[in-house]
Design a protein around this motif. Structure first.
Motif, PDB file in Angstrom:
ATOM      1  N   VAL A   1       1.579  -0.117   4.292  1.00 45.73           N
ATOM      2  CA  VAL A   1       2.223   0.619   3.231  1.00 45.73           C
ATOM      3  C   VAL A   1       1.059   1.446   2.542  1.00 45.73           C
ATOM      4  CG1 VAL A   1       3.683   0.530   0.927  1.00 45.73           C
ATOM      5  CG2 VAL A   1       4.084  -1.023   2.698  1.00 45.73           C
ATOM      6  N   LEU A   2       1.246   2.684   2.259  1.00 42.67           N
ATOM      7  CA  LEU A   2       0.271   3.424   1.611  1.00 42.67           C
ATOM      8  C   LEU A   2       0.700   3.983   0.505  1.00 42.67           C
ATOM      9  CD1 LEU A   2      -1.680   5.036   4.650  1.00 42.67           C
ATOM     10  CD2 LEU A   2      -2.505   3.081   3.178  1.00 42.67           C
ATOM     11  N   ARG A   3       0.271   4.207  -0.836  1.00 42.17           N
ATOM     12  CA  ARG A   3       0.627   4.983  -1.897  1.00 42.17           C
ATOM     13  C   ARG A   3      -0.236   6.268  -1.750  1.00 42.17           C
ATOM     14  NH1 ARG A   3      -1.376   4.791  -7.722  1.00 42.17           N
ATOM     15  NH2 ARG A   3       0.538   5.748  -8.826  1.00 42.17           N
ATOM     16  N   TYR A   4       0.711   7.519  -1.895  1.00 42.39           N
ATOM     17  CA  TYR A   4      -0.081   8.680  -1.863  1.00 42.39           C
ATOM     18  C   TYR A   4      -0.025   9.493  -3.126  1.00 42.39           C
ATOM     19  CZ  TYR A   4      -0.982   8.694   3.151  1.00 42.39           C
ATOM     20  OH  TYR A   4      -1.408   8.386   4.244  1.00 42.39           O
ATOM     21  N   SER A   5       1.137   9.413  -4.088  1.00 42.46           N
ATOM     22  CA  SER A   5       1.112   9.934  -5.026  1.00 42.46           C
ATOM     23  C   SER A   5       1.883   9.110  -6.284  1.00 42.46           C
ATOM     24  CB  SER A   5       1.592  11.402  -5.106  1.00 42.46           C
ATOM     25  OG  SER A   5       2.980  11.229  -4.847  1.00 42.46           O
ATOM     26  N   ASP A   6       1.692   9.671  -7.682  1.00 40.90           N
ATOM     27  CA  ASP A   6       2.284   8.942  -8.753  1.00 40.90           C
ATOM     28  C   ASP A   6       3.898   9.338  -8.626  1.00 40.90           C
ATOM     29  OD1 ASP A   6      -0.024   8.250  -9.434  1.00 40.90           O
ATOM     30  OD2 ASP A   6      -0.496   9.744 -10.881  1.00 40.90           O
TER      31      ASP A   6
ATOM     32  N   THR B   1      -5.960   7.249  -0.584  1.00 45.52           N
ATOM     33  CA  THR B   1      -4.906   6.945  -0.965  1.00 45.52           C
ATOM     34  C   THR B   1      -4.974   7.023  -2.591  1.00 45.52           C
ATOM     35  OG1 THR B   1      -5.247   4.714  -0.927  1.00 45.52           O
ATOM     36  CG2 THR B   1      -4.139   5.679   0.843  1.00 45.52           C
ATOM     37  N   LYS B   2      -3.752   6.922  -3.227  1.00 42.65           N
ATOM     38  CA  LYS B   2      -3.740   6.647  -4.580  1.00 42.65           C
ATOM     39  C   LYS B   2      -4.116   4.877  -5.078  1.00 42.65           C
ATOM     40  CE  LYS B   2      -3.253  10.888  -5.959  1.00 42.65           C
ATOM     41  NZ  LYS B   2      -3.980  11.442  -6.767  1.00 42.65           N
ATOM     42  N   GLY B   3      -4.772   4.275  -4.428  1.00 43.29           N
ATOM     43  CA  GLY B   3      -5.296   2.944  -4.785  1.00 43.29           C
ATOM     44  C   GLY B   3      -4.486   1.834  -4.369  1.00 43.29           C
ATOM     45  N   ALA B   4      -3.219   2.046  -3.789  1.00 42.23           N
ATOM     46  CA  ALA B   4      -2.354   0.820  -3.310  1.00 42.23           C
ATOM     47  C   ALA B   4      -2.181   0.922  -1.813  1.00 42.23           C
ATOM     48  CB  ALA B   4      -1.039   0.817  -3.959  1.00 42.23           C
TER      49      ALA B   4
END
Length: 177
Positions: free
Chosen positions: A172-177, A39-42
């Motif tokens: 919840v997963l962050r995938y991109s900016d 993931t992108k950290g979050a």
């Protein structure tokens, strides 16, 4: 986006049984898988339970909470980006239910409905027996800093916290900016 889950070892519950019963903790399996997803950290993965003093489901402090602020009823985004939100809930309809029940799950962003599912459980001919059901909801959306994510349920009394307390989760997963 597609998440593929594949077991690489034999499931002990499957060996030598004509109708196997899954004995593992599915949510714990998902948690281990999601911890290895790039993931992108979050990321957040929290158990949910019945609301205390509001319509929002309560979040139990168990699981993962990285670069997301985890509060008692909501998750607060710290980094903007594209996020996958998912909610997995189990229900128990007791045998005293004599009519169909409409269940509505709402994923809220900043207290506004962002995604909802409406499902009718227990058709009139099957309302005589105890029934267990599962709902899984996915939502991919762009979130800003300080956006708040929560979940409401119109009939929280049916949430199965007795036999499956760890299987009710919000992630919840962050995938991109």
């Amino acid at each position: 986006m597609v998440l593929v889950v594949q077991r690489t070892t034999a499931d002990p519950a499957m060996e030598g049984i004509a109708k196997p019963i899954r004995t593992g903790n599915t949510s714990e399996d998902y948690l281990r898988i999601l911890q290895n997803v790039p993931t992108k950290g979050a990321a957040a993965y929290m158990r949910v339970s019945n609301p205390v003093n509001s319509l929002k489901l309560s979040l139990v402090e168990k699981g993962v909470c990285e670069d997301i602020q985890c509060k008692s009823e909501e998750l607060v985004i710290k980094k903007q980006g594209l996020y996958l939100i998912y909610c997995h809930l189990n229900f128990n309809f007791p045998n005293y239910s004599n009519s169909p029940t409409d269940l509505k799950i709402e994923i809220l962003v900043n207290d506004e409905v962002n995604r909802q599912t409406l499902s009718t459980w227990c058709a009139s001919e099957t309302c005589q027996e105890k029934t267990f059901k599962t709902l899984f909801q996915l939502h991919l959306t762009y979130l800003d800093v300080k956006d708040r994510i929560s979940v409401t349920l119109n009939h929280p009394k049916f949430l199965n916290e007795i036999s499956l307390p760890n299987e009710n989760v919000l992630g919840v997963l962050r995938y991109s900016d």
